[in-house]
Design an enzyme around this catalytic site. Structure first.
Site, PDB file in Angstrom:
ATOM      1  N   SER A  46     -14.883 -13.579  -4.978  1.00  0.00           N
ATOM      2  CA  SER A  46     -15.700 -13.803  -3.777  1.00  0.00           C
ATOM      3  C   SER A  46     -17.103 -13.250  -3.978  1.00  0.00           C
ATOM      4  O   SER A  46     -18.097 -13.941  -3.737  1.00  0.00           O
ATOM      5  CB  SER A  46     -15.095 -13.097  -2.553  1.00  0.00           C
ATOM      6  OG  SER A  46     -13.720 -12.911  -2.668  1.00  0.00           O
ATOM      7  N   SER A  47     -17.177 -12.011  -4.439  1.00  0.00           N
ATOM      8  CA  SER A  47     -18.476 -11.351  -4.628  1.00  0.00           C
ATOM      9  C   SER A  47     -19.264 -12.004  -5.741  1.00  0.00           C
ATOM     10  O   SER A  47     -20.484 -11.854  -5.815  1.00  0.00           O
ATOM     11  CB  SER A  47     -18.280  -9.872  -4.949  1.00  0.00           C
ATOM     12  OG  SER A  47     -17.357  -9.294  -4.073  1.00  0.00           O
ATOM     13  N   TYR A 135      -4.111 -13.146  -6.095  1.00  0.00           N
ATOM     14  CA  TYR A 135      -5.167 -12.600  -5.234  1.00  0.00           C
ATOM     15  C   TYR A 135      -4.872 -13.012  -3.792  1.00  0.00           C
ATOM     16  O   TYR A 135      -5.034 -14.177  -3.425  1.00  0.00           O
ATOM     17  CB  TYR A 135      -6.525 -13.129  -5.709  1.00  0.00           C
ATOM     18  CG  TYR A 135      -7.737 -12.559  -4.988  1.00  0.00           C
ATOM     19  CD1 TYR A 135      -7.629 -11.590  -3.985  1.00  0.00           C
ATOM     20  CD2 TYR A 135      -9.013 -12.968  -5.338  1.00  0.00           C
ATOM     21  CE1 TYR A 135      -8.738 -11.078  -3.359  1.00  0.00           C
ATOM     22  CE2 TYR A 135     -10.141 -12.465  -4.701  1.00  0.00           C
ATOM     23  CZ  TYR A 135      -9.995 -11.519  -3.716  1.00  0.00           C
ATOM     24  OH  TYR A 135     -11.106 -11.026  -3.085  1.00  0.00           O
ATOM     25  N   LYS A 163      -3.901  -8.417  -6.432  1.00  0.00           N
ATOM     26  CA  LYS A 163      -5.024  -7.780  -5.757  1.00  0.00           C
ATOM     27  C   LYS A 163      -4.828  -8.102  -4.293  1.00  0.00           C
ATOM     28  O   LYS A 163      -4.865  -9.274  -3.907  1.00  0.00           O
ATOM     29  CB  LYS A 163      -6.344  -8.350  -6.254  1.00  0.00           C
ATOM     30  CG  LYS A 163      -7.523  -7.993  -5.377  1.00  0.00           C
ATOM     31  CD  LYS A 163      -8.775  -8.529  -5.991  1.00  0.00           C
ATOM     32  CE  LYS A 163      -9.982  -8.575  -5.096  1.00  0.00           C
ATOM     33  NZ  LYS A 163      -9.972  -7.957  -3.808  1.00  0.00           N
ATOM     34  N   SER A 165      -5.936  -7.922  -0.494  1.00  0.00           N
ATOM     35  CA  SER A 165      -7.047  -7.672   0.430  1.00  0.00           C
ATOM     36  C   SER A 165      -6.653  -7.874   1.886  1.00  0.00           C
ATOM     37  O   SER A 165      -7.524  -8.048   2.739  1.00  0.00           O
ATOM     38  CB  SER A 165      -8.227  -8.590   0.098  1.00  0.00           C
ATOM     39  OG  SER A 165      -8.828  -8.200  -1.104  1.00  0.00           O
ATOM     40  N   GLY A 188      -7.645  -3.999  -2.137  1.00  0.00           N
ATOM     41  CA  GLY A 188      -8.743  -4.928  -1.881  1.00  0.00           C
ATOM     42  C   GLY A 188      -9.799  -4.408  -0.928  1.00  0.00           C
ATOM     43  O   GLY A 188     -10.962  -4.272  -1.309  1.00  0.00           O
ATOM     44  N   ASP A 190     -12.434  -2.358   0.662  1.00  0.00           N
ATOM     45  CA  ASP A 190     -13.133  -1.139   0.240  1.00  0.00           C
ATOM     46  C   ASP A 190     -13.100  -0.067   1.326  1.00  0.00           C
ATOM     47  O   ASP A 190     -13.148   1.127   1.031  1.00  0.00           O
ATOM     48  CB  ASP A 190     -14.597  -1.472  -0.090  1.00  0.00           C
ATOM     49  CG  ASP A 190     -14.707  -2.528  -1.168  1.00  0.00           C
ATOM     50  OD1 ASP A 190     -13.663  -3.041  -1.605  1.00  0.00           O
ATOM     51  OD2 ASP A 190     -15.845  -2.835  -1.573  1.00  0.00           O
ATOM     52  N   GLU A 191     -13.035  -0.511   2.584  1.00  0.00           N
ATOM     53  CA  GLU A 191     -13.039   0.430   3.708  1.00  0.00           C
ATOM     54  C   GLU A 191     -11.774   1.289   3.729  1.00  0.00           C
ATOM     55  O   GLU A 191     -11.723   2.311   4.400  1.00  0.00           O
ATOM     56  CB  GLU A 191     -13.128  -0.326   5.041  1.00  0.00           C
ATOM     57  CG  GLU A 191     -14.389  -1.169   5.220  1.00  0.00           C
ATOM     58  CD  GLU A 191     -14.279  -2.571   4.607  1.00  0.00           C
ATOM     59  OE1 GLU A 191     -13.427  -2.772   3.710  1.00  0.00           O
ATOM     60  OE2 GLU A 191     -15.062  -3.438   5.027  1.00  0.00           O
ATOM     61  N   GLY A 207     -15.831  -5.446  -3.476  1.00  0.00           N
ATOM     62  CA  GLY A 207     -17.115  -6.116  -3.415  1.00  0.00           C
ATOM     63  C   GLY A 207     -18.294  -5.193  -3.158  1.00  0.00           C
ATOM     64  O   GLY A 207     -19.438  -5.637  -3.214  1.00  0.00           O
TER      65      GLY A 207
HETATM   66  C1  NAY Z   1     -13.947 -10.373  -4.776  1.00  0.00           C
HETATM   67  O1  NAY Z   1     -13.145 -11.238  -5.045  1.00  0.00           O
HETATM   68  O2  NAY Z   1     -15.137 -10.451  -5.034  1.00  0.00           O
HETATM   69  C2  NAY Z   1     -13.508  -9.163  -4.103  1.00  0.00           C
HETATM   70  O3  NAY Z   1     -12.674  -8.476  -4.584  1.00  0.00           O
HETATM   71  C3  NAY Z   1     -14.174  -8.801  -2.864  1.00  0.00           C
HETATM   72  C4  NAY Z   1     -13.269  -8.303  -1.774  1.00  0.00           C
HETATM   73  C5  NAY Z   1     -14.146  -8.050  -0.608  1.00  0.00           C
HETATM   74  N1  NAY Z   1     -13.780  -8.931   0.479  1.00  0.00           N
HETATM   75  C6  NAY Z   1     -14.627  -9.822   0.953  1.00  0.00           C
HETATM   76  C7  NAY Z   1     -14.142 -10.685   2.049  1.00  0.00           C
HETATM   77  O4  NAY Z   1     -15.731  -9.919   0.527  1.00  0.00           O
HETATM   78  O5  NAY Z   1     -14.319  -5.789  -1.288  1.00  0.00           O
HETATM   79  C8  NAY Z   1     -14.132  -6.611  -0.166  1.00  0.00           C
HETATM   80  C9  NAY Z   1     -15.235  -6.407   0.838  1.00  0.00           C
HETATM   81  O6  NAY Z   1     -16.465  -6.760   0.254  1.00  0.00           O
HETATM   82  C10 NAY Z   1     -15.354  -4.970   1.290  1.00  0.00           C
HETATM   83  O7  NAY Z   1     -14.110  -4.508   1.739  1.00  0.00           O
HETATM   84  C11 NAY Z   1     -16.412  -4.805   2.367  1.00  0.00           C
HETATM   85  O8  NAY Z   1     -16.016  -5.372   3.575  1.00  0.00           O
END
Ligand code: NAY
Length: 295
Positions: A46-47, A135, A163, A165, A188, A190-191, A207
């Site tokens: 996603s990132s 994922y 992974k 999330s 997954g 980060d919070e 991310g």
């Molecule tokens: C990826 O596939 O890039 C990730 O692992 C990102 C996962 C992120 N979720 C989203 C929806 O972007 O890391 C989280 C997220 O950025 C973080 O928790 C902040 O909200």
């Protein structure tokens, strides 16, 4: 210690100023994160804005990362594309570059039944000899992995981890318990990195790690040393930063990339339709620069 422990930044897409994929910036950003001490990278998720890149662009990104990272840190390549056909192409390409493992979200746009998701994942797994990570990210795919499908998937020995999330930290416990001690679970969200690690996640993919690797590396270390008071303090500092970024008009990745740019690591902006940084974000960005450096 196996190669799936510690901090795996979800790698950001690196663009030229005109918005094209930048192989040079991709390589430089990979080296930057290796120097920070991360244990691995999750590329093309996603990132990595994979949703907004074509297949050729995604290949160039992975090639540039591997040029810098091969043999130095663990690389997981996210290879899911809208069609099975393109996912297989990306899986084979990733294998040819020597990545450690591949990973995939369930099919996007149509929320398909479990048997179709099973086939989608199994087809890409069978296309290579690589290990595979499921994922599960219901917040973006609108599909939450069922325990039935999970159990069916892990009968395949190439499926070595997940992974996860989804937001409830207890889901990590469920996957760890059903998968067994050697089954790898990445946290997954980060919070809740600290909560996820404590309840059983072996490592984290996130991310926001690439924008503040020092904080996540310190939180991971505090957990390994059973210093829970410190781990919680670091998590609070991390969340303060994440919540502030999420309050911006600019998209999360656009804001973090702007901060990286001002710190001397220019990897361009985020691709539309992700909102660019807006003028009203300026004071927030300035305050974040301080927070990230002094946290
Ligand atoms: C990826 O596939 O890039 C990730 O692992 C990102 C996962 C992120 N979720 C989203 C929806 O972007 O890391 C989280 C997220 O950025 C973080 O928790 C902040 O909200």
């Amino acid at each position: 210690l196996n190669k799936y422990h510690g901090i795996f930044p979800a790698f950001y897409a690196c663009y030229e100023d005109n918005g094209d994929i930048s192989p040079e910036r991709t390589e430089a950003f990979t080296n930057y994160l290796i120097e920070k001490g991360v244990q691995g990278l999750y590329v093309g998720g996603s990132s990595g804005e994979c949703i907004y890149q074509n297949i050729e662009e995604r290949k160039i990104v992975l090639e540039s990362v591997m040029k810098a990272a091969k043999g130095k840190i663990t690389i997981i390549a996210h290879i899911a594309a809208p069609s099975t056909r393109e996912s297989i192409e990306l899986a084979k390409h990733a294998e040819s570059l020597g990545v450690d493992a591949i990973a995939a979200i369930p099919p996007i746009y149509f929320v398909l039944p479990d048997h179709a998701i099973y086939q989608y994942w199994t087809d890409m797994i069978e296309a290579t000899g690589l290990d595979f990570f499921i994922y599960n990210i219901p917040g973006t795919t609108h599909y939450n992995l069922s325990m039935d499908l999970f159990k069916k998937m892990i009968r395949n020995k190439k499926v070595i981890g997940i992974k996860n999330s989804s937001m409830p930290a207890q889901d990590i416990q469920k996957f760890k318990a059903a998968g067994g001690e050697d089954f790898i679970v990445f946290n997954g969200p980060d919070e809740q990195f600290v909560s996820g690690r404590i309840i059983g996640a072996d490592a984290g993919i996130g991310g926001t790690y690439a924008a503040m690797p020092e904080l996540f590396l310190a939180a991971d270390k505090a957990i390994n040393e059973s210093n829970l008071k410190l781990a919680r303090e670091i998590q609070f500092a991390i969340n303060d930063i994440i919540f502030t970024v999420l309050s911006c008009t600019g998209n999360l990745y656009a804001v973090f990339k702007e901060i990286l740019k001002r710190k001397g690591m220019n990897i361009g902006g985020a691709r539309l339709p992700l909102a660019p940084v807006a003028p009203e974000d300026e004071p927030v960005i300035l305050s974040l620069m301080d927070k990230i450096d002094t946290a």
